[in-house]
Design a protein around this motif. Structure first.
Motif, PDB file in Angstrom:
ATOM      1  N   ILE A 179       0.852  -1.196   0.000  1.00  0.00           N
ATOM      2  CA  ILE A 179       0.000   0.000   0.000  1.00  0.00           C
ATOM      3  C   ILE A 179       0.883   1.240   0.000  1.00  0.00           C
ATOM      4  N   ILE A 180       0.559   2.192  -0.879  1.00  0.00           N
ATOM      5  CA  ILE A 180       1.220   3.487  -0.871  1.00  0.00           C
ATOM      6  C   ILE A 180       0.220   4.511  -0.368  1.00  0.00           C
ATOM      7  N   THR A 181       0.630   5.301   0.609  1.00  0.00           N
ATOM      8  CA  THR A 181      -0.289   6.261   1.213  1.00  0.00           C
ATOM      9  C   THR A 181      -0.564   7.432   0.272  1.00  0.00           C
ATOM     10  N   GLY A 182      -1.596   8.200   0.594  1.00  0.00           N
ATOM     11  CA  GLY A 182      -1.752   9.498  -0.034  1.00  0.00           C
ATOM     12  C   GLY A 182      -0.577  10.383   0.323  1.00  0.00           C
ATOM     13  N   TYR A 183      -0.344  11.426  -0.462  1.00  0.00           N
ATOM     14  CA  TYR A 183       0.851  12.245  -0.269  1.00  0.00           C
ATOM     15  C   TYR A 183       0.837  12.983   1.072  1.00  0.00           C
ATOM     16  N   ALA A 184       2.047  13.080   1.645  1.00  0.00           N
ATOM     17  CA  ALA A 184       2.237  13.762   2.925  1.00  0.00           C
ATOM     18  C   ALA A 184       3.148  14.962   2.709  1.00  0.00           C
ATOM     19  N   PHE A 185       2.765  16.117   3.282  1.00  0.00           N
ATOM     20  CA  PHE A 185       3.553  17.323   3.023  1.00  0.00           C
ATOM     21  C   PHE A 185       4.752  17.409   3.950  1.00  0.00           C
ATOM     22  N   VAL A 186       5.872  17.919   3.394  1.00  0.00           N
ATOM     23  CA  VAL A 186       7.160  17.818   4.083  1.00  0.00           C
ATOM     24  C   VAL A 186       7.541  19.073   4.853  1.00  0.00           C
ATOM     25  N   GLY A 244      -6.788  18.086   4.465  1.00  0.00           N
ATOM     26  CA  GLY A 244      -6.964  16.667   4.771  1.00  0.00           C
ATOM     27  C   GLY A 244      -5.810  15.780   4.375  1.00  0.00           C
ATOM     28  N   MET A 245      -4.655  16.387   4.063  1.00  0.00           N
ATOM     29  CA  MET A 245      -3.471  15.601   3.706  1.00  0.00           C
ATOM     30  C   MET A 245      -2.753  15.097   4.951  1.00  0.00           C
ATOM     31  N   MET A 246      -2.065  13.989   4.807  1.00  0.00           N
ATOM     32  CA  MET A 246      -1.169  13.527   5.848  1.00  0.00           C
ATOM     33  C   MET A 246       0.062  14.432   5.880  1.00  0.00           C
ATOM     34  N   GLY A 247       0.665  14.553   7.052  1.00  0.00           N
ATOM     35  CA  GLY A 247       1.877  15.350   7.211  1.00  0.00           C
ATOM     36  C   GLY A 247       3.044  14.485   7.643  1.00  0.00           C
ATOM     37  N   ILE A 248       4.260  14.993   7.401  1.00  0.00           N
ATOM     38  CA  ILE A 248       5.464  14.306   7.852  1.00  0.00           C
ATOM     39  C   ILE A 248       6.567  15.349   8.109  1.00  0.00           C
ATOM     40  N   TYR A 249       6.131  16.536   8.564  1.00  0.00           N
ATOM     41  CA  TYR A 249       7.037  17.681   8.657  1.00  0.00           C
ATOM     42  C   TYR A 249       7.718  17.830  10.012  1.00  0.00           C
ATOM     43  N   ASP A 250       7.320  17.059  11.032  1.00  0.00           N
ATOM     44  CA  ASP A 250       8.057  17.088  12.296  1.00  0.00           C
ATOM     45  C   ASP A 250       7.921  15.736  12.987  1.00  0.00           C
ATOM     46  N   ASP A 251       8.673  15.585  14.095  1.00  0.00           N
ATOM     47  CA  ASP A 251       8.770  14.277  14.741  1.00  0.00           C
ATOM     48  C   ASP A 251       7.510  13.862  15.492  1.00  0.00           C
ATOM     49  N   SER A 252       6.550  14.774  15.646  1.00  0.00           N
ATOM     50  CA  SER A 252       5.326  14.420  16.366  1.00  0.00           C
ATOM     51  C   SER A 252       4.533  13.333  15.644  1.00  0.00           C
ATOM     52  N   PHE A 253       4.814  13.133  14.358  1.00  0.00           N
ATOM     53  CA  PHE A 253       4.081  12.132  13.594  1.00  0.00           C
ATOM     54  C   PHE A 253       4.591  10.712  13.827  1.00  0.00           C
ATOM     55  N   ILE A 254       5.811  10.586  14.299  1.00  0.00           N
ATOM     56  CA  ILE A 254       6.447   9.269  14.349  1.00  0.00           C
ATOM     57  C   ILE A 254       5.677   8.268  15.214  1.00  0.00           C
ATOM     58  N   PRO A 255       5.285   8.599  16.453  1.00  0.00           N
ATOM     59  CA  PRO A 255       4.590   7.595  17.269  1.00  0.00           C
ATOM     60  C   PRO A 255       3.293   7.088  16.645  1.00  0.00           C
ATOM     61  N   GLU A 256       2.466   7.997  16.101  1.00  0.00           N
ATOM     62  CA  GLU A 256       1.195   7.545  15.529  1.00  0.00           C
ATOM     63  C   GLU A 256       1.409   6.752  14.247  1.00  0.00           C
ATOM     64  N   TYR A 257       2.403   7.134  13.458  1.00  0.00           N
ATOM     65  CA  TYR A 257       2.679   6.379  12.241  1.00  0.00           C
ATOM     66  C   TYR A 257       3.294   5.013  12.565  1.00  0.00           C
ATOM     67  N   LYS A 258       4.046   4.939  13.662  1.00  0.00           N
ATOM     68  CA  LYS A 258       4.607   3.638  14.063  1.00  0.00           C
ATOM     69  C   LYS A 258       3.479   2.692  14.451  1.00  0.00           C
ATOM     70  N   GLU A 259       2.496   3.195  15.170  1.00  0.00           N
ATOM     71  CA  GLU A 259       1.322   2.376  15.499  1.00  0.00           C
ATOM     72  C   GLU A 259       0.596   1.949  14.217  1.00  0.00           C
ATOM     73  N   PHE A 260       0.505   2.878  13.285  1.00  0.00           N
ATOM     74  CA  PHE A 260      -0.150   2.627  12.004  1.00  0.00           C
ATOM     75  C   PHE A 260       0.580   1.548  11.202  1.00  0.00           C
ATOM     76  N   THR A 261       1.897   1.690  11.035  1.00  0.00           N
ATOM     77  CA  THR A 261       2.642   0.713  10.240  1.00  0.00           C
ATOM     78  C   THR A 261       2.674  -0.659  10.918  1.00  0.00           C
ATOM     79  N   ASP A 262       2.749  -0.671  12.240  1.00  0.00           N
ATOM     80  CA  ASP A 262       2.710  -1.956  12.951  1.00  0.00           C
ATOM     81  C   ASP A 262       1.403  -2.691  12.660  1.00  0.00           C
ATOM     82  N   LYS A 263       0.296  -1.949  12.638  1.00  0.00           N
ATOM     83  CA  LYS A 263      -0.993  -2.569  12.357  1.00  0.00           C
ATOM     84  C   LYS A 263      -1.046  -3.120  10.944  1.00  0.00           C
ATOM     85  N   ILE A 264      -0.588  -2.353   9.967  1.00  0.00           N
ATOM     86  CA  ILE A 264      -0.616  -2.806   8.579  1.00  0.00           C
ATOM     87  C   ILE A 264       0.280  -4.028   8.409  1.00  0.00           C
ATOM     88  N   HIS A 265       1.441  -4.010   9.037  1.00  0.00           N
ATOM     89  CA  HIS A 265       2.342  -5.162   8.955  1.00  0.00           C
ATOM     90  C   HIS A 265       1.729  -6.399   9.594  1.00  0.00           C
TER      91      HIS A 265
END
Length: 269
Positions: free
Chosen positions: A54-61, A70-91
């Protein structure tokens, strides 16, 4: 004989089948670009449905450059914990997950009056009517670093790969276009110069992740002969390179996809 359900690999990424969900903007993240339950559920359902990668919708840098709501973001470290939970679930559901990242530029009508929008040159977009300010070389350096930091966050978040958005009139494709790119420095003129920013981002990416990450307008399909509408381009591209090619664009029927895969098995990896 190749089939759509073959196990395969993209560099070091194991893929349980050949099905890849291409990046799509869902307009479901919150106003800062963070995940919402509705957005999480879309990806969970894709993984449960058997999509191998799966490739996500675009995330702004960069925080101040969001081309659409309504875009996903990846511009600071605050996203890492929630995305880690997200990727763990998909995996855990057996799928790979890749993040697409972007700087939009003047392909936008979102909050236009509230921010500076960079372009390769000072020029107006004929579709959106939005003007871009010519990005300076110092600002290019900042943007390359923003991409590198974003890619580091992608890796820390557990994604299997990153895809750099370079199409549809967004900034990197603007640099490639001699129509939009009127620069006379090392970022304009020849195709090598117009593509320079992309290669700089790529090199910065490699430095960050040590080569450990992998990859890579809707049309209405009413009949089989109108689906897989990018196949001719994919076949030509596959004949020119020795890396795997991903084909997106209304791949609907298994028999059409199987036939395309089998009859072009010498090109489509």
């Amino acid at each position: 004989m190749k089939t759509l359900f073959d196990k395969t690999k993209l560099l070091n990424m194991e893929m349980k089948n050949r099905f890849i969900r291409g990046a799509l903007w869902e307009d479901l993240a919150d106003e800062k670009g963070h995940m919402t339950p509705e957005l999480f559920n879309i990806y969970e359902e894709l993984a449960k449905g058997g999509v191998g990668t799966i490739i996500t919708g675009y995330a702004f840098v960069t925080e101040d450059e969001q081309p659409n709501p309504g875009m996903m973001g990846i511009y600071d470290d605050s996203f890492i914990p929630e995305y880690k939970e997200f990727t763990d679930k998909i995996h855990s559901l057996g799928s790979n997950i890749i993040m697409q990242i972007v700087y939009g530029g003047f392909m936008t009508n979102f909050n236009v009056g509230e921010r500076t929008i960079w372009g390769p040159s000072t020029i107006q977009n004929e579709t959106t009517g939005t003007w871009a300010k010519e990005i300076t070389k110092e600002e290019i350096k900042y943007l390359v670093e923003a991409y590198a930091k974003a890619i580091a966050r992608v890796k820390a978040s557990g994604f299997d790969g990153v895809e750099i958005h370079g199409g549809h009139g967004y900034l990197l494709s603007q640099f490639l276009s001699p129509y939009y790119n009127k620069r006379e420095d090392e970022y304009g003129g020849s195709i090598e110069n117009r593509g320079r920013i992309i290669f700089e981002i790529f090199e910065a990416m490699k430095e960050v992740v040590d080569n450990n990450l992998g990859a890579a307008r809707t049309k209405v399909v009413v009949s089989k002969d109108r689906e897989s509408y990018f196949k001719d381009y994919a076949i030509k591209l596959a004949n020119m390179v020795d890396i795997p090619i991903i084909l997106i664009g209304k791949n609907r029927h298994l028999d059409v996809m199987e036939d395309l895969l089998e009859t072009n098995m010498y090109t489509l990896k």
